[in-house]
Design a protein around this motif. Structure first.
Motif, short mmCIF file in Angstrom:
data_model
loop_
_atom_site.label_atom_id
_atom_site.label_comp_id
_atom_site.label_asym_id
_atom_site.label_seq_id
_atom_site.Cartn_x
_atom_site.Cartn_y
_atom_site.Cartn_z
N HIS A 385 0.84 -1.22 0.00
CA HIS A 385 0.00 0.00 0.00
C HIS A 385 0.87 1.26 0.00
N PHE A 386 1.86 1.30 0.90
CA PHE A 386 2.67 2.52 1.07
C PHE A 386 3.50 2.82 -0.18
N THR A 387 4.10 1.78 -0.77
CA THR A 387 5.00 2.02 -1.92
C THR A 387 4.22 2.22 -3.22
N SER A 388 2.90 1.91 -3.21
CA SER A 388 2.07 2.11 -4.40
C SER A 388 1.46 3.51 -4.47
N ASP A 389 1.39 4.18 -3.34
CA ASP A 389 0.69 5.46 -3.22
C ASP A 389 1.47 6.59 -3.88
N PHE A 396 8.44 8.06 -7.23
CA PHE A 396 9.07 6.78 -6.90
C PHE A 396 8.07 5.70 -6.51
N ALA A 397 6.77 5.95 -6.77
CA ALA A 397 5.76 4.90 -6.55
C ALA A 397 6.05 3.75 -7.50
N ILE A 398 5.79 2.53 -7.07
CA ILE A 398 6.14 1.35 -7.89
C ILE A 398 5.25 1.29 -9.12
N LYS A 399 5.81 0.72 -10.19
CA LYS A 399 5.08 0.61 -11.46
C LYS A 399 3.99 -0.47 -11.35
N LEU A 400 3.07 -0.45 -12.33
CA LEU A 400 1.91 -1.35 -12.29
C LEU A 400 2.33 -2.81 -12.27
N TRP A 401 3.33 -3.20 -13.10
CA TRP A 401 3.72 -4.61 -13.17
C TRP A 401 4.36 -5.08 -11.86
N VAL A 402 5.07 -4.15 -11.18
CA VAL A 402 5.66 -4.49 -9.88
C VAL A 402 4.55 -4.68 -8.85
N LYS A 403 3.55 -3.79 -8.93
CA LYS A 403 2.42 -3.86 -8.00
C LYS A 403 1.67 -5.19 -8.17
#
Length: 620
Positions: A385-389, A396-403
């Motif tokens: 949740h935190f790194t996607s926001d 620096f939010a994670i990309k869709l494929w990483v999510k």
């Protein structure tokens, strides 16, 4: 409330900006090696030995999958720490209400105790195998690991990382040599990388391997350790730190995978192939290695076990500090915090040996790793949740494929855990006297599931606390008009050392000649502690005369003062005199002790500070 730095003793203590080229890259190398020891601790040994001896090379693919998931999640953890300057526990404190943070802290602490339990058992077994020391004595000796950790922290982050890397090196070399001794079949090892369906014992051990590999406390720890590097807080500096930490994580975790795979292959080649399918005990593995390969392999095995346990205990207790300070904002003396963490792990180990005997420790090791796996969801879900926001992580939010990969990993682990819990509870209900399952286990499971659902949905639904997350360090206050503070009743704690002159001078500057000064000294002799103010031993009389000299000296300079002698415990006596005389300011000298002296002598100021409700000025 203002936020304190994660691992404040070593926060931003390693400079990276003064180095160029490969030296600059090396300045970032270190945090992931502290993390990697958690991936090759005695808990891993137990699950790897059980998996290799029971199922041969069949579970190597589980190890590989676990390692890839660990690499993904640890990189997210490092990203959170670098970008937001928060560890995972601190981020959780700002994202979830206090009532939720308390059980989250409890679950994380349980995971750390389970992890520490594995290190204790591993160290004790290693000492027994090498020196013949009884397990109960080996477990007792591990209490002193807290002193080692305190020493390493005082020496700085680089010293700690150097110690850990040397331990990892010993483990790696030991298993490299053992791999040559057992000569595994490379063709069968390669076949072990093919995924297969799991159930029963294979599922239980596979989840133990996942719990031992993807460890929840490592996610808290990594997000904190990356903050020991001092970086430029620009997009370029943050991007560079993320890249170098990814390199650090990839190399360190692949080394951990090599060690885990080596243990499983060792068990498969030495035991499974010889029809010894029930080698879940580390002691059995050592004994059988002696019978099959002579003295060299088992000695290396024991040395590696001690090195793994010693290094893992350092990282486990550091993680305990992070979750305590992060989730519930509780700061206590570092040595005390580490001692508490260690004792909470030692107690179940003692109980197991005394009640069930030495042979039960192997089962306790595997159980501790399953407990770790069951707690993973509560660390992974908030992390994703935190790194996607994008509002919090910005560019620096994670990309869709990483999510997608991260959520797939999280749900995969949680699904395996749910399957395991259902299988275990189903087995327990078939027992004759199973009332305790309905009274204790079922309600506990329901509460844990509800909390897990809340942890998942809360950040998606409740956006009201976004301002709390956006400003983790607290809001700046309007200082307003500044008026001069005048102190009329000032206490001065003296001990007749060379520090007194400086302490008294600073006190006089605060109050000038209009204030009244209270000279305080505490007699700490055994007689003073027992008899109190009726004691008239030589030290009390001498201290009284010295205190009177200070009073006369101040009078000659034009300052009014009164002398007070306290008896017994220093902090308690100073606080009592200060509170009784309604002092407005207390001035104390702080000793410049280091290391062990600080552990023994350096707590008076802290103790006094907690016993009085007035400002305390500390002079060095």
């Amino acid at each position: 409330m203002a936020k304190s730095e994660s691992l404040s003793e070593v926060h931003q203590s390693v400079a990276t900006d003064k180095r160029k080229g490969w030296r600059r890259i090396l300045s970032f190398i270190g945090p992931a090696y502290l993390i990697s020891v958690g991936y090759m601790d005695p808990g891993n040994w137990a699950t790897d030995l059980a998996g290799g001896s029971k199922f041969g090379y069949q579970l190597i693919w589980v190890l590989l999958m676990s390692n890839l998931i660990a690499l993904l999640l640890q990189s997210l953890s490092a990203r959170l720490g670098i970008v937001r300057g928060l560890d995972l526990a601190q981020a959780s404190k700002h994202a979830y209400p206090r009532w939720a943070n308390i059980p989250l802290f409890g679950l994380a602490q349980t995971a750390i105790i389970a992890c520490d339990l594995a290190e204790i058992i591993g160290m004790a077994i290693g000492l027994q195998l090498l020196f013949g020391l009884p397990l109960i004595w080996g477990i007792s000796i591990t209490i002193f690991d807290t002193i080692l950790l305190l020493f390493l922290l005082n020496k700085g982050m680089r010293a700690m990382e150097g110690f850990i890397v040397s331990m990892v090196f010993i483990v790696g070399i030991s298993f490299l040599v053992e791999m040559f001794i057992v000569e595994p079949s490379l063709k069968e090892v390669a076949k072990g990388f093919e995924p297969s369906l799991l159930s029963g014992d294979a599922l239980y051990i596979a989840i133990g391997i996942i719990g031992a590999t993807v460890m929840p406390h490592n996610l808290y720890l990594h997000s904190s350790l990356v903050q020991t590097r001092k970086i430029e807080r620009t997009n370029k500096g943050i991007k560079e730190a993320i890249k170098f930490n990814l390199i650090d994580t990839t190399v360190a975790l692949n080394l951990a995978f090599f060690v885990n795979a080596a243990i499983l292959i060792l068990a498969a080649a030495a035991f499974y192939k010889n029809g010894l399918h029930e080698v879940a005990e580390i002691q059995d593995a050592h004994k059988l290695l002696s019978n099959i390969f002579g003295k060299v392999a088992p000695a290396l095995f024991a040395i590696a076990l001690i090195a793994a346990g010693q290094s893992s205990t350092v990282t486990g207790t550091l993680a305990g500090q992070i979750i305590m300070e992060g989730h519930i904002n509780l700061r206590i003396q570092p040595w005390l915090r580490r001692l508490i963490t260690r004792l909470l792990a030692i107690i179940p180990a003692f109980f197991t040996i005394l009640h069930y005997g030495d042979d039960a420790l192997g089962g306790l090791l595997v159980l501790s790793q399953v407990v770790l796996s069951l707690q993973l969801g509560f660390a992974i879900i908030p992390l994703i949740h935190f790194t996607s926001d994008k509002k919090l992580m910005k560019d620096f939010a994670i990309k869709l494929w990483v999510k997608i990969l991260a959520w797939a990993s999280a749900f995969g682990i949680i699904a395996l855990n749910v399957k395991l819990v259902i299988e275990e509870i189903s087995g327990w209900t078939k027992e004759a006297n199973s009332w305790w399952i309905y009274v204790i286990i079922f309600p506990a499971v329901i509460l844990i599931v509800l909390l897990l659902l809340y942890v998942f949905f809360h950040p998606l639904i409740d956006k009201r606390n976004m301002h709390r997350q956006m400003v983790p360090h607290g809001n700046a206050l309007d200082i307003g008009k500044i008026e001069k503070v005048t102190y009329e009743r000032i206490g001065i704690a003296v001990d007749f050392s060379k520090n007194d002159r400086n302490t008294i001078r600073h006190a006089l500057i605060q109050g000038g000649k209009d204030a009244h000064y209270y000279l305080i000294h505490v007699v700490e002799t055994a007689a003073a502690r027992y008899h109190g103010d009726v004691v008239m031993d030589h030290e009390t009389q001498s201290d009284g005369e010295n205190l009177e000299k200070y009073r006369i000296n101040l009078a000659d300079l034009g300052y009014d003062s009164t002398a007070f002698i306290g008896f017994g415990a220093t902090a308690k006596a100073i606080a009592k005199i200060s509170n009784t005389n309604q002092l407005e300011l207390l001035v104390m000298g702080a000793h410049g002790h280091k290391g062990l002296k600080d552990l023994i002598f350096g707590t008076t100021v802290d103790s006094v500070r907690h016993k009085v409700d007035m400002p305390v000025l500390i002079i060095r």
